[in-house]
Each structure stands twice: as structure tokens, then as C-alpha cells.
Design a protein around this motif. Structure first.
Motif, PDB file in Angstrom:
ATOM      1  N   ALA A 158       2.340   1.805  -3.408  1.00  0.00           N
ATOM      2  CA  ALA A 158       1.319   2.301  -4.341  1.00  0.00           C
ATOM      3  C   ALA A 158       1.040   3.779  -4.099  1.00  0.00           C
ATOM      4  O   ALA A 158       0.902   4.554  -5.053  1.00  0.00           O
ATOM      5  N   ALA A 159       0.965   4.191  -2.836  1.00  0.00           N
ATOM      6  CA  ALA A 159       0.718   5.597  -2.533  1.00  0.00           C
ATOM      7  C   ALA A 159       1.854   6.470  -3.041  1.00  0.00           C
ATOM      8  O   ALA A 159       1.621   7.547  -3.609  1.00  0.00           O
ATOM      9  N   ARG A 174     -10.621   2.507   4.767  1.00  0.00           N
ATOM     10  CA  ARG A 174     -10.668   3.506   3.682  1.00  0.00           C
ATOM     11  C   ARG A 174     -11.245   4.814   4.207  1.00  0.00           C
ATOM     12  O   ARG A 174     -10.745   5.900   3.912  1.00  0.00           O
ATOM     13  N   SER A 234       0.829  -1.215   0.000  1.00  0.00           N
ATOM     14  CA  SER A 234       0.000   0.000   0.000  1.00  0.00           C
ATOM     15  C   SER A 234       0.856   1.254   0.000  1.00  0.00           C
ATOM     16  O   SER A 234       0.548   2.233  -0.692  1.00  0.00           O
ATOM     17  N   VAL A 238      -0.885  11.141  -0.076  1.00  0.00           N
ATOM     18  CA  VAL A 238      -1.911  11.599  -1.025  1.00  0.00           C
ATOM     19  C   VAL A 238      -2.721  12.777  -0.502  1.00  0.00           C
ATOM     20  O   VAL A 238      -3.656  13.228  -1.161  1.00  0.00           O
ATOM     21  N   LEU A 264      -6.537  -1.186  -3.332  1.00  0.00           N
ATOM     22  CA  LEU A 264      -5.537  -1.949  -2.587  1.00  0.00           C
ATOM     23  C   LEU A 264      -6.162  -3.003  -1.689  1.00  0.00           C
ATOM     24  O   LEU A 264      -5.447  -3.741  -1.018  1.00  0.00           O
ATOM     25  N   VAL A 267       0.194   6.460   3.994  1.00  0.00           N
ATOM     26  CA  VAL A 267      -0.650   6.547   2.801  1.00  0.00           C
ATOM     27  C   VAL A 267      -1.420   7.865   2.801  1.00  0.00           C
ATOM     28  O   VAL A 267      -1.494   8.562   1.779  1.00  0.00           O
ATOM     29  N   ILE A 317       1.562   6.742  -6.891  1.00  0.00           N
ATOM     30  CA  ILE A 317       0.502   7.654  -7.315  1.00  0.00           C
ATOM     31  C   ILE A 317       0.887   9.103  -7.032  1.00  0.00           C
ATOM     32  O   ILE A 317       0.712   9.997  -7.867  1.00  0.00           O
ATOM     33  N   LEU A 323      -7.983   4.939  -4.036  1.00  0.00           N
ATOM     34  CA  LEU A 323      -6.702   4.238  -4.024  1.00  0.00           C
ATOM     35  C   LEU A 323      -6.743   3.041  -3.095  1.00  0.00           C
ATOM     36  O   LEU A 323      -6.356   1.928  -3.478  1.00  0.00           O
ATOM     37  N   THR A 324      -7.199   3.246  -1.882  1.00  0.00           N
ATOM     38  CA  THR A 324      -7.164   2.158  -0.906  1.00  0.00           C
ATOM     39  C   THR A 324      -8.213   1.086  -1.189  1.00  0.00           C
ATOM     40  O   THR A 324      -8.016  -0.076  -0.830  1.00  0.00           O
ATOM     41  N   VAL A 378      -9.678  10.707  -3.181  1.00  0.00           N
ATOM     42  CA  VAL A 378      -8.559  10.033  -3.850  1.00  0.00           C
ATOM     43  C   VAL A 378      -8.070   8.870  -2.983  1.00  0.00           C
ATOM     44  O   VAL A 378      -7.841   7.758  -3.467  1.00  0.00           O
ATOM     45  N   ALA A 379      -7.926   9.133  -1.686  1.00  0.00           N
ATOM     46  CA  ALA A 379      -7.464   8.085  -0.776  1.00  0.00           C
ATOM     47  C   ALA A 379      -8.441   6.919  -0.733  1.00  0.00           C
ATOM     48  O   ALA A 379      -8.027   5.748  -0.707  1.00  0.00           O
TER      49      ALA A 379
END
Length: 199
Positions: free
Chosen positions: A12-13, A96, A9, A58, A89, A54, A16, A85-86, A81-82
């Protein structure tokens, strides 16, 4: 010293944030996490490291053109956005929602560690990096290493321009109150910028 977290995670954050934020905004996001995490360690605060990381990475993507909402405050857009994204994930709905909440609350009235530790830590980290609040509490060698790894560049001026734009277009948002409350003066006086020039 490592400033990034190595989980799927977290990676990925970072990916992005690196894709959508310019270098100044990206470095701010990493520094905000680092300041918050170091503050937690110094004060013995237990927290969800991945959630903080994370969220920090973001938290300002709502200021970037692809995610700038015409109606929502930038922190609320960043919270969405978070969430997206999550969700990708595989985070459960409650976690989330926490990521979004941490991002939204970083622009609200002070949140204590007892109330919400991750939101408190993001407030500490962003306040330190944007306006220099509490920076004297951090070991100068920690700060020097952090600024060397993630230079400030023209962050102060570019961030002020972004929040002033938000304030003008969304006069009821938290950014408008922040600007009206003397953001320009506090950002200009940030000792981190002098620290960086002296380093």
C-alpha cells in the motif's frame, strides 16, 4: 536483489508513493530504505522492517503538491500522511505515531540507533542518498545494483528545488536550516551521481 518489502502495508505504501511522487522522488524513497536496511544488516541492528519501509516510502510526500502544507514543515505533513495511510491499514495508534515520528525525526538532529533505531536508519538512508554521506561504507556492487534498479535521474536538482521552495515559504522550518547550512554544495558533490554516470 529485492528492494521492496512484500506485506500488505508495504504494498500500500508503494502504491501511494507511486501515485503521488514523480519517478525521481519515488526512487529516492526506495533507495533511502535500501541504504538504511543494508546499514542495519551491516551493523547488526534489529529494527521493524515494515515500519522503516512504510516510513521511507512516504517520508517526502509532504513535498508533493497534494500534501504540501502552507504552514507545516514538509516532514510533519509527511508524518500526517503516514498516520492516515496506516490508520487505513489498521495499524494501532502507537504504531501510527511511530511512523509519523520516524518521518519527522529524519529532518532533525542526529538520532542514534540506541535512541530510536528506525529514525536512525531513515536518517542514514536519506543522508546517503541526498548528499552521499557514508556511501563509501556500502559495497560498490550493492550501490551499483541499487542505482540500476532505481536510477537517480535528476533527483539532486529537483530535490534541491523542492527544499529551497520550502525554505523560502517556511523560513522557520528544518528545510530552511538545511538549505542555509550548505545543502546545495553537499547535493552537488554527491558521489552517487558520479557513480551513476560512470556505471
Amino acid at each position: 536483489m529485492t528492494w521492496t518489502l512484500d506485506t500488505p502495508s508495504a504494498r500500500a505504501a508503494l502504491e501511494i508513493a507511486s501515485e503521488y511522487a514523480d519517478a525521481d522522488l519515488l526512487h529516492h524513497s526506495v533507495r533511502s530504505y535500501a541504504f538504511g536496511a543494508r546499514y542495519a544488516d551491516a551493523h547488526g541492528l534489529a529494527y521493524d522492517e515494515e515500519l522503516l519501509y512504510v516510513s521511507a516510502l512516504v517520508h517526502d510526500l509532504g513535498l508533493t503538491a497534494p500534501f504540501d502544507s502552507h504552514s507545516l514543515p514538509f516532514e510533519e505533513a509527511g508524518g500526517h500522511v503516514a498516520r492516515v495511510l496506516t490508520a487505513g491499514l489498521g495499524w494501532p495508534a502507537a504504531r501510527r505515531a511511530r511512523a509519523a515520528e520516524v518521518i519527522v525525526l529524519h529532518m532533525r538532529d542526529d538520532v542514534s540507533a540506541a535512541e530510536d533505531v528506525e529514525s536512525h536508519l531513515l536518517q542514514v538512508g536519506t543522508s546517503a542518498d541526498v548528499s552521499g554521506l557514508r556511501v563509501t561504507e556500502f559495497d560498490p556492487s550493492f550501490t551499483a545494483d541499487l542505482l540500476a534498479a532505481y536510477p537517480r535521474g535528476d533527483f539532486g536538482a529537483s530535490f534541491l528545488a523542492l527544499v529551497e521552495d520550502q525554505a523560502k515559504r517556511k523560513p522557520e522550518c528544518a528545510a530552511a536550516a538545511y538549505v542555509a547550512g550548505g545543502a546545495a554544495t553537499r547535493i552537488a558533490a554527491n558521489p552517487l551521481d558520479r557513480f551513476g554516470r560512470q556505471g
